[in-house]
Design a protein around this motif. Sequence first.
Motif, mmCIF file in Angstrom:
data_model
loop_
_atom_site.group_PDB
_atom_site.id
_atom_site.type_symbol
_atom_site.label_atom_id
_atom_site.label_comp_id
_atom_site.label_asym_id
_atom_site.label_seq_id
_atom_site.Cartn_x
_atom_site.Cartn_y
_atom_site.Cartn_z
ATOM 1 N N PRO A 97 0.837 -1.207 0.000
ATOM 2 C CA PRO A 97 0.000 0.000 0.000
ATOM 3 C C PRO A 97 0.864 1.246 0.000
ATOM 4 C CG PRO A 97 0.147 -0.874 2.215
ATOM 5 C CD PRO A 97 0.869 -1.858 1.340
ATOM 6 N N GLN A 98 0.220 2.387 -0.213
ATOM 7 C CA GLN A 98 0.976 3.632 -0.285
ATOM 8 C C GLN A 98 1.242 4.217 1.096
ATOM 9 O OE1 GLN A 98 -0.640 6.322 -3.158
ATOM 10 N NE2 GLN A 98 0.964 7.866 -2.920
ATOM 11 N N ALA A 99 0.557 3.725 2.124
ATOM 12 C CA ALA A 99 0.759 4.190 3.495
ATOM 13 C C ALA A 99 0.767 2.978 4.416
ATOM 14 C CB ALA A 99 -0.327 5.178 3.909
ATOM 15 N N ALA A 100 1.693 2.954 5.362
ATOM 16 C CA ALA A 100 1.804 1.822 6.282
ATOM 17 C C ALA A 100 2.473 2.279 7.560
ATOM 18 C CB ALA A 100 2.586 0.672 5.640
ATOM 19 N N GLU A 101 2.251 1.503 8.623
ATOM 20 C CA GLU A 101 2.889 1.773 9.902
ATOM 21 C C GLU A 101 4.238 1.058 9.968
ATOM 22 O OE1 GLU A 101 0.416 0.683 13.148
ATOM 23 O OE2 GLU A 101 -1.398 1.618 12.319
ATOM 24 N N PRO A 102 5.117 1.482 10.888
ATOM 25 C CA PRO A 102 6.359 0.733 11.093
ATOM 26 C C PRO A 102 6.051 -0.728 11.443
ATOM 27 C CG PRO A 102 6.470 2.853 12.190
ATOM 28 C CD PRO A 102 5.067 2.711 11.708
ATOM 29 N N GLY A 103 6.780 -1.626 10.815
ATOM 30 C CA GLY A 103 6.567 -3.049 11.030
ATOM 31 C C GLY A 103 5.607 -3.680 10.041
ATOM 32 N N GLN A 104 4.851 -2.876 9.282
ATOM 33 C CA GLN A 104 3.932 -3.428 8.299
ATOM 34 C C GLN A 104 4.648 -3.676 6.973
ATOM 35 O OE1 GLN A 104 0.513 -0.819 8.090
ATOM 36 N NE2 GLN A 104 -0.461 -1.782 9.846
ATOM 37 N N GLU A 105 4.013 -4.479 6.120
ATOM 38 C CA GLU A 105 4.617 -4.912 4.873
ATOM 39 C C GLU A 105 4.187 -4.022 3.714
ATOM 40 O OE1 GLU A 105 5.224 -9.294 3.447
ATOM 41 O OE2 GLU A 105 3.344 -8.585 2.574
ATOM 42 N N MET A 106 5.134 -3.751 2.825
ATOM 43 C CA MET A 106 4.867 -3.088 1.563
ATOM 44 C C MET A 106 5.427 -3.950 0.430
ATOM 45 S SD MET A 106 5.590 1.007 2.151
ATOM 46 C CE MET A 106 4.286 2.070 2.778
ATOM 47 N N VAL A 107 4.885 -3.771 -0.771
ATOM 48 C CA VAL A 107 5.345 -4.513 -1.939
ATOM 49 C C VAL A 107 5.785 -3.510 -2.998
ATOM 50 C CG1 VAL A 107 4.761 -6.185 -3.720
ATOM 51 C CG2 VAL A 107 3.745 -6.396 -1.435
ATOM 52 N N ASP B 129 23.614 0.309 -13.266
ATOM 53 C CA ASP B 129 24.409 1.209 -14.103
ATOM 54 C C ASP B 129 23.868 2.640 -14.087
ATOM 55 O OD1 ASP B 129 22.075 0.857 -15.473
ATOM 56 O OD2 ASP B 129 22.986 0.161 -17.331
ATOM 57 N N ARG B 130 22.820 2.880 -13.251
ATOM 58 C CA ARG B 130 22.235 4.214 -13.026
ATOM 59 C C ARG B 130 21.644 4.817 -14.299
ATOM 60 N NH1 ARG B 130 23.536 5.606 -7.977
ATOM 61 N NH2 ARG B 130 22.640 7.679 -8.275
ATOM 62 N N THR B 131 21.296 3.967 -15.269
ATOM 63 C CA THR B 131 20.653 4.477 -16.479
ATOM 64 C C THR B 131 19.145 4.550 -16.334
ATOM 65 O OG1 THR B 131 20.592 2.252 -17.415
ATOM 66 C CG2 THR B 131 22.507 3.626 -17.953
ATOM 67 N N ASP B 132 18.574 3.778 -15.410
ATOM 68 C CA ASP B 132 17.131 3.779 -15.191
ATOM 69 C C ASP B 132 16.858 4.119 -13.736
ATOM 70 O OD1 ASP B 132 16.289 2.978 -17.809
ATOM 71 O OD2 ASP B 132 16.983 0.960 -17.342
ATOM 72 N N THR B 133 15.868 4.968 -13.516
ATOM 73 C CA THR B 133 15.458 5.298 -12.153
ATOM 74 C C THR B 133 13.969 5.605 -12.132
ATOM 75 O OG1 THR B 133 15.898 6.724 -10.228
ATOM 76 C CG2 THR B 133 15.958 7.758 -12.390
ATOM 77 N N ALA B 134 13.347 5.343 -11.022
ATOM 78 C CA ALA B 134 11.921 5.632 -10.839
ATOM 79 C C ALA B 134 11.685 5.810 -9.350
ATOM 80 C CB ALA B 134 11.052 4.497 -11.396
ATOM 81 N N SER B 135 10.622 6.529 -9.008
ATOM 82 C CA SER B 135 10.310 6.771 -7.602
ATOM 83 C C SER B 135 8.806 6.723 -7.392
ATOM 84 C CB SER B 135 10.868 8.122 -7.146
ATOM 85 O OG SER B 135 10.246 9.178 -7.850
ATOM 86 N N PHE B 136 8.426 6.548 -6.120
ATOM 87 C CA PHE B 136 7.006 6.461 -5.773
ATOM 88 C C PHE B 136 6.835 7.013 -4.361
ATOM 89 C CE2 PHE B 136 3.011 4.503 -4.520
ATOM 90 C CZ PHE B 136 2.256 4.581 -5.687
ATOM 91 N N PRO B 137 5.886 7.956 -4.153
ATOM 92 C CA PRO B 137 5.707 8.540 -2.816
ATOM 93 C C PRO B 137 4.937 7.595 -1.894
ATOM 94 C CG PRO B 137 4.157 9.525 -4.356
ATOM 95 C CD PRO B 137 5.012 8.599 -5.161
ATOM 96 N N VAL B 138 5.381 7.500 -0.663
ATOM 97 C CA VAL B 138 4.678 6.708 0.351
ATOM 98 C C VAL B 138 4.627 7.508 1.639
ATOM 99 C CG1 VAL B 138 5.349 4.480 -0.667
ATOM 100 C CG2 VAL B 138 6.788 5.538 1.086
ATOM 101 N N THR B 139 3.781 7.053 2.544
ATOM 102 C CA THR B 139 3.628 7.700 3.848
ATOM 103 C C THR B 139 3.789 6.667 4.943
ATOM 104 O OG1 THR B 139 2.093 9.324 2.924
ATOM 105 C CG2 THR B 139 2.100 9.065 5.317
ATOM 106 N N VAL B 140 4.620 6.983 5.928
ATOM 107 C CA VAL B 140 4.747 6.151 7.115
ATOM 108 C C VAL B 140 3.838 6.733 8.186
ATOM 109 C CG1 VAL B 140 6.292 5.294 8.904
ATOM 110 C CG2 VAL B 140 7.089 5.439 6.535
ATOM 111 N N LEU B 141 2.877 5.929 8.644
ATOM 112 C CA LEU B 141 1.889 6.374 9.615
ATOM 113 C C LEU B 141 2.412 6.192 11.037
ATOM 114 C CD1 LEU B 141 -1.204 4.655 7.956
ATOM 115 C CD2 LEU B 141 -0.516 7.041 7.733
#
Length: 343
Positions: A247-257, A318-330
């Motif tokens: 998920p895009q938001a999770a608490e410490p100790g929870q799982e993200m994929v 090789d640092r030719t590809d990069t991507a990012s995604f915003p998340v929130t730690v609750l």
Amino acid sequence: MTAFFSRWPVVTAALALLVLSSCGSDRPSDAGPAPSRESSSDTSVPGAGPEEASGPTGSSEPVEKSTTPVATTTVAVYLVKGELLEKVTRRVPKVPGIGRQAMEALLAGPTSAESAAGVTTAIPAGTRLLGLVVEQGTATVDLSPAYESGGGTLGLTLRLAQVACTLDQFQTVDGVRFAMAGRPVRVFSGDGIVLQHPVSCDDYRDHLPGRAPAPPPPPPPPLPCTPGELEPCGPEPGDPSTLHVDPQAAEPGQEMVATVSGFDAEVSVVVELVREEPYGAVFTFQVRTDSAGHAQQRFLVPGATPPGGYQVVATSEDRTDTASFPVTVLPSSNCPPDQQPEC
């Protein structure tokens, strides 16, 4: 009786003269008109216009004070009109470090006439210039945190372009780095605009009026075809590198994929959980893409991670590809309210 009445006119006249003399001694003298002060200034260049001071008491003639004129110069300032940058000019004092003068003019925004013509700015009101340093062709501009507040992807991109193009006009500037309240910016805002390298005005050519977009890279050369093939041979066009976290938001100790796609096949990808404020990586792991450039990895949010905004950033080896995604730690639900956000 006759003598008494003959002296009365004399006494009356003397009394009248005495009264008139007494009244005249108490009246103030006329000191002339009250002093006044008039001043004029050039609103485009503070302190450049002459000043006038009133004359001495009793005189209405103004006396002009001589002042040394302030030398000025013209700089370009990039504002916004629609979805494009709008180049305007400003007269500023010609002083050392003219880049600061240009930045202050940029942060002041459009004039009333420009606003009436539809010119705006994507820079939030209240943004302040905290510092500007130019070293070896790189200008590092330090802005207050208000610069990062609000706006979608287009607005955030335009406000970065406004600063980059305004500073890129100077010959001593080849690229611009951003800082927020003294901290370097590597990922800008919750939209995850990556700023790993200095940017220039040319990086935002798509938002300049009359400028053609950057030409696409040439396609790879076709592979030799096997005789008898029915389908066109050669590599399939590559997908852009993407990263998705669920998920895009999770608490410490929870799982993200974390799921990456569009990367090169069979390469290692470094994935980092990066804190936005203060900037820094708090968790790092690696995945390896398959033959289609895809990879997926489950991970736990570290138990000591403070709540707040973060970015998950994926970068190929090789640092030719990069991507990012915003998340929130609750905040942790196991943490007593009086101990948050420390626990």
